[in-house]
Design an enzyme around this catalytic site. Structure first.
Site, PDB file in Angstrom:
ATOM      1  N   CYS A  43       0.891  -1.149   0.192  1.00 14.01           N
ATOM      2  CA  CYS A  43      -0.044   0.229  -0.135  1.00 14.01           C
ATOM      3  C   CYS A  43       0.959   1.359  -0.020  1.00 14.01           C
ATOM      4  O   CYS A  43       1.418   1.459   0.975  1.00 14.01           O
ATOM      5  CB  CYS A  43      -1.105  -0.037   1.287  1.00 14.01           C
ATOM      6  SG  CYS A  43      -1.893   1.511   1.289  1.00 14.01           S
ATOM      7  N   HIS A  67      -4.124  -4.285 -10.134  1.00 10.34           N
ATOM      8  CA  HIS A  67      -5.113  -3.430 -10.617  1.00 10.34           C
ATOM      9  C   HIS A  67      -5.518  -3.291 -12.018  1.00 10.34           C
ATOM     10  O   HIS A  67      -4.813  -4.008 -12.933  1.00 10.34           O
ATOM     11  CB  HIS A  67      -4.350  -2.052 -10.682  1.00 10.34           C
ATOM     12  CG  HIS A  67      -3.911  -1.700  -9.048  1.00 10.34           C
ATOM     13  ND1 HIS A  67      -4.827  -0.888  -8.081  1.00 10.34           N
ATOM     14  CD2 HIS A  67      -2.627  -1.843  -8.214  1.00 10.34           C
ATOM     15  CE1 HIS A  67      -4.061  -0.736  -6.990  1.00 10.34           C
ATOM     16  NE2 HIS A  67      -2.993  -1.419  -7.026  1.00 10.34           N
ATOM     17  N   GLU A 107     -11.134  -0.934  -3.815  1.00 11.08           N
ATOM     18  CA  GLU A 107      -9.883  -1.427  -3.295  1.00 11.08           C
ATOM     19  C   GLU A 107     -10.418  -2.938  -3.104  1.00 11.08           C
ATOM     20  O   GLU A 107     -11.614  -3.003  -2.138  1.00 11.08           O
ATOM     21  CB  GLU A 107      -9.463  -0.698  -2.334  1.00 11.08           C
ATOM     22  CG  GLU A 107      -8.051  -1.094  -1.963  1.00 11.08           C
ATOM     23  CD  GLU A 107      -6.997  -0.246  -1.012  1.00 11.08           C
ATOM     24  OE1 GLU A 107      -6.119  -0.435  -0.466  1.00 11.08           O
ATOM     25  OE2 GLU A 107      -7.657   0.933  -1.121  1.00 11.08           O
ATOM     26  N   CYS A 111      -5.776   5.374  -3.036  1.00  4.34           N
ATOM     27  CA  CYS A 111      -4.866   4.101  -3.168  1.00  4.34           C
ATOM     28  C   CYS A 111      -3.561   4.529  -3.873  1.00  4.34           C
ATOM     29  O   CYS A 111      -3.658   5.006  -4.925  1.00  4.34           O
ATOM     30  CB  CYS A 111      -5.726   3.049  -3.743  1.00  4.34           C
ATOM     31  SG  CYS A 111      -4.681   1.525  -4.091  1.00  4.34           S
ATOM     32  N   GLY A 136      -2.777   2.042  -6.637  1.00  4.51           N
ATOM     33  CA  GLY A 136      -3.693   2.420  -7.658  1.00  4.51           C
ATOM     34  C   GLY A 136      -3.624   3.630  -8.554  1.00  4.51           C
ATOM     35  O   GLY A 136      -3.581   3.684  -9.727  1.00  4.51           O
TER      36      GLY A 136
END
Length: 266
Positions: free
Chosen positions: A75, A153, A200, A209, A212
């Site tokens: 993350c 993703h 998510e 994100c 992301g």
């Protein structure tokens, strides 16, 4: 047993942070589910554990558990928050920190304003565009671009980015994604910024994100919508992403914010 915690957010992507070097948690998945509840718990997108690194190549380690208890590999927003946490709580004096994650070692570069960490740049590594363990091309759903940033993703460029609530959960569990997937809906604005909303995996709609944002920037560059450097505008704020040509690595820069400290029953 009462466990001290810190709540932080990166552009609204909020997590509960626990220093497990001092306060170990035996069942983090269960704790993530209980504590992340926004009505009966602290309220968050998940739980982040900050620990010692088991390998000499890294300074510290990160484990991250989504609100549904599943463990995430990486993350970007949480990584930035860990950099601020370690420095401002005087656990380290380093302004360059090597953080071990399930998707490898990430380097954090802290940008200071006096004694405070104002922004953090994370070396997110190289994007992966084909990964049979994460994405099955023959089962491709809606028109989109698959990018792995250590976690999967799928970026869809559309004017209707608000469809995230309706189609995001469907695509998360699409057969094309054996391990489920994070879904981004992106729209390139006239000024070159990319307005993005995120579903998510394991958490649902989040304010931002980091991985992301990086995946969206890569997908936009690959489809010639923008160059190698752009701003990604998410619900909770803006992240700057650069895909450098000299080393093929992604560098993401953004803020990290303390919300509050507290204690909670384990």
């Amino acid at each position: 047993m009462r466990i001290p915690f810190t709540k932080m957010h990166g552009c609204g992507n909020d997590y509960i942070y626990v220093n497990v070097m001092r306060h170990p948690i035996a069942a983090p998945s269960e704790a993530a589910i209980k504590w992340s509840d926004r009505h009966k718990g602290i309220g968050s997108d998940g739980l982040v554990l900050i620990g010692r690194s088991p390998v000499p190549e890294a300074d510290y380690s990160m484990r991250i558990f989504n609100a549904d208890g599943s463990e995430a590999m990486m993350c970007g927003n949480a990584s930035r928050c860990i950099g601020k946490y370690l420095f401002e709580k005087s656990i380290t004096e380093k302004t360059e920190i090597r953080l071990l994650t399930l998707s490898g070692i990430k380097t954090l570069q802290l940008h200071l304003a006096g004694s405070e960490v104002e922004r953090v740049t994370v070396d997110m590594g190289e994007p992966v565009l084909e990964d049979e363990t994460l994405f099955v091309e023959s089962r491709k759903p809606a028109e989109g671009v698959f990018v792995s940033m250590g976690n999967p993703h799928y970026v869809i460029f559309t004017d209707d980015i608000d469809q995230v609530a309706q189609t995001g959960p469907v695509l998360e569990h699409h057969p094309a994604f054996p391990q489920r997937c994070n879904i981004e809906y992106a729209r390139v604005e006239p000024d070159g910024r990319i307005r993005t909303r995120v579903w998510e995996r394991g958490s649902g709609i989040t304010m931002a994100c980091g991985t992301g944002a990086c995946a969206t920037a890569v997908a936009a560059c690959l489809t010639r919508r923008v160059g190698r450097e752009c701003d990604i505008v998410m619900d909770g704020g803006t992240l700057h992403v650069e895909w450098r040509a000299d080393d093929n690595r992604i560098y993401m820069t953004g803020p990290a914010t303390f919300v509050f400290d507290g204690e909670i029953e384990l």
